[in-house]
Design an enzyme around this catalytic site. Structure first.
Site, PDB file in Angstrom:
ATOM      1  N   ASN A  34      21.434 -32.627  25.036  1.00 27.53           N
ATOM      2  CA  ASN A  34      20.829 -33.584  25.027  1.00 27.53           C
ATOM      3  C   ASN A  34      21.303 -34.130  26.641  1.00 27.53           C
ATOM      4  O   ASN A  34      22.342 -35.773  26.294  1.00 27.53           O
ATOM      5  CB  ASN A  34      19.802 -33.848  25.032  1.00 27.53           C
ATOM      6  CG  ASN A  34      18.841 -34.344  25.780  1.00 27.53           C
ATOM      7  OD1 ASN A  34      18.463 -34.739  27.197  1.00 27.53           O
ATOM      8  ND2 ASN A  34      18.167 -34.875  24.753  1.00 27.53           N
ATOM      9  N   LYS A  61      20.458 -36.365  28.902  1.00 28.08           N
ATOM     10  CA  LYS A  61      19.634 -37.105  29.997  1.00 28.08           C
ATOM     11  C   LYS A  61      19.462 -37.339  31.604  1.00 28.08           C
ATOM     12  O   LYS A  61      20.375 -36.564  31.919  1.00 28.08           O
ATOM     13  CB  LYS A  61      19.206 -37.982  28.377  1.00 28.08           C
ATOM     14  CG  LYS A  61      19.382 -37.877  27.032  1.00 28.08           C
ATOM     15  CD  LYS A  61      19.484 -38.981  26.038  1.00 28.08           C
ATOM     16  CE  LYS A  61      18.924 -38.830  25.206  1.00 28.08           C
ATOM     17  NZ  LYS A  61      19.143 -39.924  23.657  1.00 28.08           N
ATOM     18  N   HIS A  90      10.970 -35.385  22.474  1.00 29.46           N
ATOM     19  CA  HIS A  90      12.222 -36.157  21.853  1.00 29.46           C
ATOM     20  C   HIS A  90      11.444 -37.554  21.910  1.00 29.46           C
ATOM     21  O   HIS A  90      10.297 -37.895  22.831  1.00 29.46           O
ATOM     22  CB  HIS A  90      13.027 -36.212  23.616  1.00 29.46           C
ATOM     23  CG  HIS A  90      14.036 -36.246  22.953  1.00 29.46           C
ATOM     24  ND1 HIS A  90      15.018 -38.228  23.280  1.00 29.46           N
ATOM     25  CD2 HIS A  90      15.290 -36.567  22.619  1.00 29.46           C
ATOM     26  CE1 HIS A  90      15.720 -38.520  22.589  1.00 29.46           C
ATOM     27  NE2 HIS A  90      16.495 -37.380  22.320  1.00 29.46           N
ATOM     28  N   GLU A 144      12.284 -40.123  22.813  1.00 33.48           N
ATOM     29  CA  GLU A 144      12.170 -41.148  24.423  1.00 33.48           C
ATOM     30  C   GLU A 144      10.878 -41.406  25.521  1.00 33.48           C
ATOM     31  O   GLU A 144      10.886 -41.810  26.104  1.00 33.48           O
ATOM     32  CB  GLU A 144      13.380 -40.706  24.691  1.00 33.48           C
ATOM     33  CG  GLU A 144      15.076 -41.944  24.490  1.00 33.48           C
ATOM     34  CD  GLU A 144      16.002 -41.201  24.394  1.00 33.48           C
ATOM     35  OE1 GLU A 144      16.654 -39.918  25.371  1.00 33.48           O
ATOM     36  OE2 GLU A 144      16.938 -41.101  24.070  1.00 33.48           O
ATOM     37  N   GLU A 146      15.299 -35.969  14.787  1.00 33.57           N
ATOM     38  CA  GLU A 146      15.649 -36.663  15.492  1.00 33.57           C
ATOM     39  C   GLU A 146      14.990 -38.158  14.822  1.00 33.57           C
ATOM     40  O   GLU A 146      14.362 -39.067  15.198  1.00 33.57           O
ATOM     41  CB  GLU A 146      15.320 -36.806  16.914  1.00 33.57           C
ATOM     42  CG  GLU A 146      16.364 -35.270  17.034  1.00 33.57           C
ATOM     43  CD  GLU A 146      16.845 -35.929  18.050  1.00 33.57           C
ATOM     44  OE1 GLU A 146      17.675 -35.680  18.662  1.00 33.57           O
ATOM     45  OE2 GLU A 146      16.125 -35.993  19.902  1.00 33.57           O
ATOM     46  N   GLY A 164      21.595 -42.562  19.774  1.00 25.48           N
ATOM     47  CA  GLY A 164      21.645 -43.578  20.970  1.00 25.48           C
ATOM     48  C   GLY A 164      22.586 -45.021  20.505  1.00 25.48           C
ATOM     49  O   GLY A 164      23.100 -46.066  20.749  1.00 25.48           O
ATOM     50  N   SER A 172      23.072 -39.340  16.769  1.00 24.05           N
ATOM     51  CA  SER A 172      24.699 -40.131  16.923  1.00 24.05           C
ATOM     52  C   SER A 172      25.859 -38.884  15.962  1.00 24.05           C
ATOM     53  O   SER A 172      26.378 -39.955  15.613  1.00 24.05           O
ATOM     54  CB  SER A 172      25.003 -41.178  16.548  1.00 24.05           C
ATOM     55  OG  SER A 172      23.847 -42.206  16.978  1.00 24.05           O
ATOM     56  N   GLY A 204      23.117 -35.923  22.135  1.00 26.59           N
ATOM     57  CA  GLY A 204      23.400 -37.270  23.827  1.00 26.59           C
ATOM     58  C   GLY A 204      24.716 -37.154  23.832  1.00 26.59           C
ATOM     59  O   GLY A 204      25.142 -36.637  24.341  1.00 26.59           O
ATOM     60  N   GLY A 205      24.193 -38.640  23.424  1.00 26.27           N
ATOM     61  CA  GLY A 205      25.642 -39.192  24.008  1.00 26.27           C
ATOM     62  C   GLY A 205      26.853 -37.909  24.274  1.00 26.27           C
ATOM     63  O   GLY A 205      28.642 -38.518  25.045  1.00 26.27           O
TER      64      GLY A 205
END
Ligand code: PGA
Length: 250
Positions: free
Chosen positions: A9, A11, A94, A96, A166, A172, A212, A233-234
């Site tokens: 993802n 983002k 999600h 966020e 999640e 994150g 993470s 993600g990251g």
């Protein structure tokens, strides 16, 4: 059929050129794998990603959809628009989106129903906040997030669903749920689906973990019996890390 999945993802990150470079790295280095690899770039880059990945076994996923079929919804993107550029899967729910855009269970259920009507596949995200875990209500929160959304679906719809657990406190933040914490929730969810639907639906469902995940913890998390992969993600923004994570699920 239950699948191993690693989905990136991205983002709201990367320019067009950065997106293309990342895709080229993945094309060259993912290689043959049993893992279903997915990437989710921002809306402006979906068509480019689809074109670049023609004949490559990497699926392009949308990060969001609007809950209406079409019309006067300035700034929004519809399921039909996605299909018209060759995108057949979307994230929904999600954390966020839940936190910053106030997407509640009722809206998420509308999105799920519209995605299914439009014949899209769904990666449905859910997970508790830190306060819920601290007060030991994480199982109740997860259960209610599912009860208000995917548990309302008919048996047939589950073929189009992947669940992504999640925990919000791990997204994150660099803080990862331990492999045991992930397994505990995944097992709970799978058993709940078994109880409400069937052994086959529960057994065929892919439940992936997000929060993470990185090369250093992916193997341990993915080795757990109810963890079928990850939503990254990251670490998905770095092709070396993402490729290592894909390999960790082999
Ligand atoms: P993270 O994000 O890997 O950066 O924690 C996961 C996600 O939001 O899906």
């Amino acid at each position: 059929m239950r699948k191993k999945i690693v989905a990136g993802n991205w983002k709201m990150n990367n320019s067009l050129n950065e997106t293309i470079n990342l895709i080229n790295d993945l094309k060259q280095n993912v290689g043959r794998t049993d893992v279903k690899v997915m990437i989710s770039p921002s809306f402006p880059f979906l068509k480019t990603a689809v074109d670049q990945l023609k004949d490559v076994n990497i699926e392009v996923v949308a990060q969001n959809i609007n809950d209406n079929k079409s019309g006067a919804y300035t700034g929004e993107v519809s399921t039909d628009m996605l299909k018209s550029v060759g995108v057949y899967t979307t994230l929904i729910g999600h954390s966020e989106r839940r936190a910053y855009y106030h997407e509640n269970d009722e809206l998420l259920l509308k999105k799920i129903n519209l995605a299914l009507e439009s014949n899209l596949n769904i990666i449905f995200c859910f997970g508790e906040e830190l306060k819920d875990r601290k007060s030991n209500s994480h199982f109740d929160i997860v259960k209610s997030q599912l009860d208000n959304t995917v548990m309302k679906l008919d048996a047939k719809s589950w073929q189009k669903i992947v669940l992504a657990y999640e925990p919000v406190w791990a997204i994150g933040t660099g803080e990862t749920a331990s492999a045991d914490q992930a397994q505990e929730i995944h097992e709970f969810v799978r058993n709940y689906i078994l109880e409400k639907f069937s052994h086959k639906i529960a057994n065929d469902l892919s439940i992936i973990y997000g929060g993470s995940v990185k090369p250093s913890n992916a193997v341990e998390i993915f080795n757990k019996k109810d963890v079928d992969g990850g939503l990254i993600g990251g670490a998905a923004l770095n092709s070396n890390d993402f490729i290592q994570i894909i390999k960790a699920n082999n």
